[in-house]
Write a protein that holds these residues in place. Structure first.
Motif, mmCIF file in Angstrom:
data_model
loop_
_atom_site.group_PDB
_atom_site.id
_atom_site.type_symbol
_atom_site.label_atom_id
_atom_site.label_comp_id
_atom_site.label_asym_id
_atom_site.label_seq_id
_atom_site.Cartn_x
_atom_site.Cartn_y
_atom_site.Cartn_z
ATOM 1 N N THR A 112 3.040 4.943 2.717
ATOM 2 C CA THR A 112 3.256 3.521 3.029
ATOM 3 C C THR A 112 2.446 2.677 2.050
ATOM 4 O OG1 THR A 112 1.578 3.765 4.801
ATOM 5 C CG2 THR A 112 3.883 3.804 5.455
ATOM 6 N N PHE A 113 2.740 2.889 0.771
ATOM 7 C CA PHE A 113 1.967 2.263 -0.291
ATOM 8 C C PHE A 113 2.180 0.754 -0.305
ATOM 9 C CE2 PHE A 113 2.296 6.291 -3.191
ATOM 10 C CZ PHE A 113 1.641 7.021 -2.223
ATOM 11 N N THR A 114 1.176 0.056 -0.787
ATOM 12 C CA THR A 114 1.287 -1.377 -1.058
ATOM 13 C C THR A 114 0.398 -1.708 -2.248
ATOM 14 O OG1 THR A 114 0.963 -3.604 -0.186
ATOM 15 C CG2 THR A 114 -0.485 -1.908 0.684
ATOM 16 N N TYR A 115 0.943 -2.498 -3.156
ATOM 17 C CA TYR A 115 0.218 -2.801 -4.393
ATOM 18 C C TYR A 115 -0.356 -4.213 -4.411
ATOM 19 C CZ TYR A 115 2.826 1.368 -5.502
ATOM 20 O OH TYR A 115 3.352 2.627 -5.451
ATOM 21 N N PHE A 116 -0.118 -4.953 -3.351
ATOM 22 C CA PHE A 116 -0.610 -6.333 -3.299
ATOM 23 C C PHE A 116 -2.140 -6.436 -3.356
ATOM 24 C CE2 PHE A 116 3.408 -6.355 -0.779
ATOM 25 C CZ PHE A 116 4.176 -7.030 -1.714
ATOM 26 N N PRO A 117 -2.906 -5.455 -2.841
ATOM 27 C CA PRO A 117 -4.370 -5.582 -2.894
ATOM 28 C C PRO A 117 -4.991 -5.296 -4.260
ATOM 29 C CG PRO A 117 -3.663 -4.238 -1.017
ATOM 30 C CD PRO A 117 -2.502 -4.362 -1.939
ATOM 31 N N SER A 160 9.938 -0.798 -1.786
ATOM 32 C CA SER A 160 10.577 0.407 -2.330
ATOM 33 C C SER A 160 10.264 1.657 -1.517
ATOM 34 C CB SER A 160 10.138 0.626 -3.786
ATOM 35 O OG SER A 160 8.747 0.871 -3.862
ATOM 36 N N MET A 161 9.306 1.594 -0.590
ATOM 37 C CA MET A 161 9.011 2.741 0.266
ATOM 38 C C MET A 161 10.184 3.059 1.194
ATOM 39 S SD MET A 161 5.870 3.853 -0.430
ATOM 40 C CE MET A 161 6.404 3.591 -2.139
ATOM 41 N N GLU A 212 -6.859 4.337 5.474
ATOM 42 C CA GLU A 212 -7.568 3.170 4.954
ATOM 43 C C GLU A 212 -7.419 2.992 3.441
ATOM 44 O OE1 GLU A 212 -9.200 0.794 6.456
ATOM 45 O OE2 GLU A 212 -9.242 1.536 8.514
ATOM 46 N N HIS A 213 -6.763 3.929 2.747
ATOM 47 C CA HIS A 213 -6.617 3.762 1.296
ATOM 48 C C HIS A 213 -5.847 2.476 1.030
ATOM 49 C CE1 HIS A 213 -5.612 4.414 -2.883
ATOM 50 N NE2 HIS A 213 -6.390 5.487 -2.905
ATOM 51 N N PRO A 214 -6.417 1.527 0.275
ATOM 52 C CA PRO A 214 -5.833 0.191 0.207
ATOM 53 C C PRO A 214 -4.561 0.071 -0.622
ATOM 54 C CG PRO A 214 -7.754 0.328 -1.208
ATOM 55 C CD PRO A 214 -7.709 1.613 -0.433
ATOM 56 N N MET A 215 -4.252 1.065 -1.448
ATOM 57 C CA MET A 215 -3.023 1.023 -2.251
ATOM 58 C C MET A 215 -2.064 2.149 -1.908
ATOM 59 S SD MET A 215 -4.477 -0.082 -5.979
ATOM 60 C CE MET A 215 -2.866 0.160 -6.725
ATOM 61 N N ASN A 216 -2.604 3.331 -1.639
ATOM 62 C CA ASN A 216 -1.773 4.511 -1.384
ATOM 63 C C ASN A 216 -2.022 5.047 0.018
ATOM 64 O OD1 ASN A 216 -1.633 6.089 -4.711
ATOM 65 N ND2 ASN A 216 -0.911 4.119 -3.977
ATOM 66 N N SER A 217 -1.802 4.211 1.022
ATOM 67 C CA SER A 217 -1.974 4.654 2.401
ATOM 68 C C SER A 217 -0.822 5.556 2.815
ATOM 69 C CB SER A 217 -2.044 3.461 3.350
ATOM 70 O OG SER A 217 -0.782 2.824 3.454
ATOM 71 N N TYR A 218 -1.096 6.396 3.805
ATOM 72 C CA TYR A 218 -0.072 7.176 4.484
ATOM 73 C C TYR A 218 -0.090 6.782 5.951
ATOM 74 C CZ TYR A 218 0.325 10.295 0.432
ATOM 75 O OH TYR A 218 0.523 10.799 -0.825
ATOM 76 N N SER A 219 1.084 6.870 6.563
ATOM 77 C CA SER A 219 1.198 6.627 8.000
ATOM 78 C C SER A 219 1.890 7.811 8.645
ATOM 79 C CB SER A 219 1.982 5.339 8.281
ATOM 80 O OG SER A 219 1.287 4.216 7.765
#
Length: 265
Positions: free
Chosen positions: A56-61, A97-98, A115-122
């Motif tokens: 559940t990646f996010t690149y906004f941070p 895109s996830m 808690e990984h701010p860019m490459n989190s997993y759920s």
């Protein structure tokens, strides 16, 4: 073409996914029409006792280093455009895109997110907490290292190897050093993290993956299952034999630097 519940249940049984940890990568559009969509697909996995794990990646941070640190071979040439917003694991921000299935897992009321701010997993399911516990900012691919993941299955649902995230971990197992990035978090300020490289060339690993895969058609979707440990082994060996095997072009800085061995600290 419609995809029915029985098609999915049959695939879960045929591919021996019942009660397994599943690292899922999914394109919902590959199914044709599925009543209930991504939420129904997730329900069927959970009813089979599966623990479903998704990126559940996010690149906004992403932000610049507060100390102005620049590492060699770090996968970019100063081209990053950055306007960060803070990461919060309790929120449901996700890179579009996830896909819809990853979003469904993230929005499930019982989901756990790292808690990984860019490459989190759920993850959702009986082993979710145990599988996710081994990830941190630097051990980004820790989710593939837990005891609970030893008999896990990597499941591709209508996607190519370019979407199979554990291949990044195989690069690390082959001796490559992961790139470093910095990210703004809601509760920890700016943190340094490890992230993976470009995945656009992972399709070149298909000949290796075909030796360990099992396939099943589900409606219009092709499901491909790989034992996690076998996938990591064959991909890592491919990287050792040819470090440039997944280079997507001559102009990609991430591919160029990873072929050279990754970041130099």
């Amino acid at each position: 073409m419609n995809t029915a519940d029985n098609d999915i249940k049959s695939a879960i049984e045929t591919l021996k996914l019942t009660d397994k940890v599943i690292f899922a990568h999914c394109a919902m559009r590959s199914f044709g029409r599925l009543e209930g969509g991504a939420n129904r697909l997730l329900e069927l996995f959970l009813s089979a006792g599966c623990t479903v794990v998704v990126p559940t990646f996010t690149y906004f941070p992403m932000c610049h280093s507060p100390e102005g640190i620049e590492y060699a071979q770090n996968g970019y040439r100063g081209e990053l455009e950055i306007d960060p917003s803070p990461y919060d694991a309790d929120a449901n921000d996700i890179e579009p895109s996830m896909g819809a299935f990853a979003k469904a897992v993230l929005n499930h009321p019982n989901r756990i997110r790292t808690e990984h701010p860019m490459n989190s997993y759920s993850a959702v399911g009986p082993l979710a907490e145990a599988v996710l516990a081994t990830q941190d900012d630097f051990n980004v691919y820790g989710v593939y290292q837990s005891t609970e993941a030893q008999n896990a299955v990597v499941l591709s649902m209508g996607v190519t190897p370019n979407s199979i995230t554990p291949i990044h971990y195989a690069e690390q197992l082959a001796g490559k050093s992961l790139f470093r990035r910095w990210a703004l978090t809601a509760h920890r300020g700016v943190v340094e993290t490890c992230v993976g490289s470009c995945s656009e060339g992972f399709i070149h690993l298909q000949p290796y993956l075909s030796t360990i895969q099992s396939e099943k058609r589900v409606g219009e979707s092709i499901w491909t299952a790989y034992p996690l440990e076998a996938l990591l082994e064959v991909c890592a060996q491919a990287f050792r034999t040819n470090p440039s095997i997944t280079r997507c072009s001559d102009y990609c800085p991430r591919c160029e630097d990873m072929a050279l061995g990754g970041v130099r600290i």
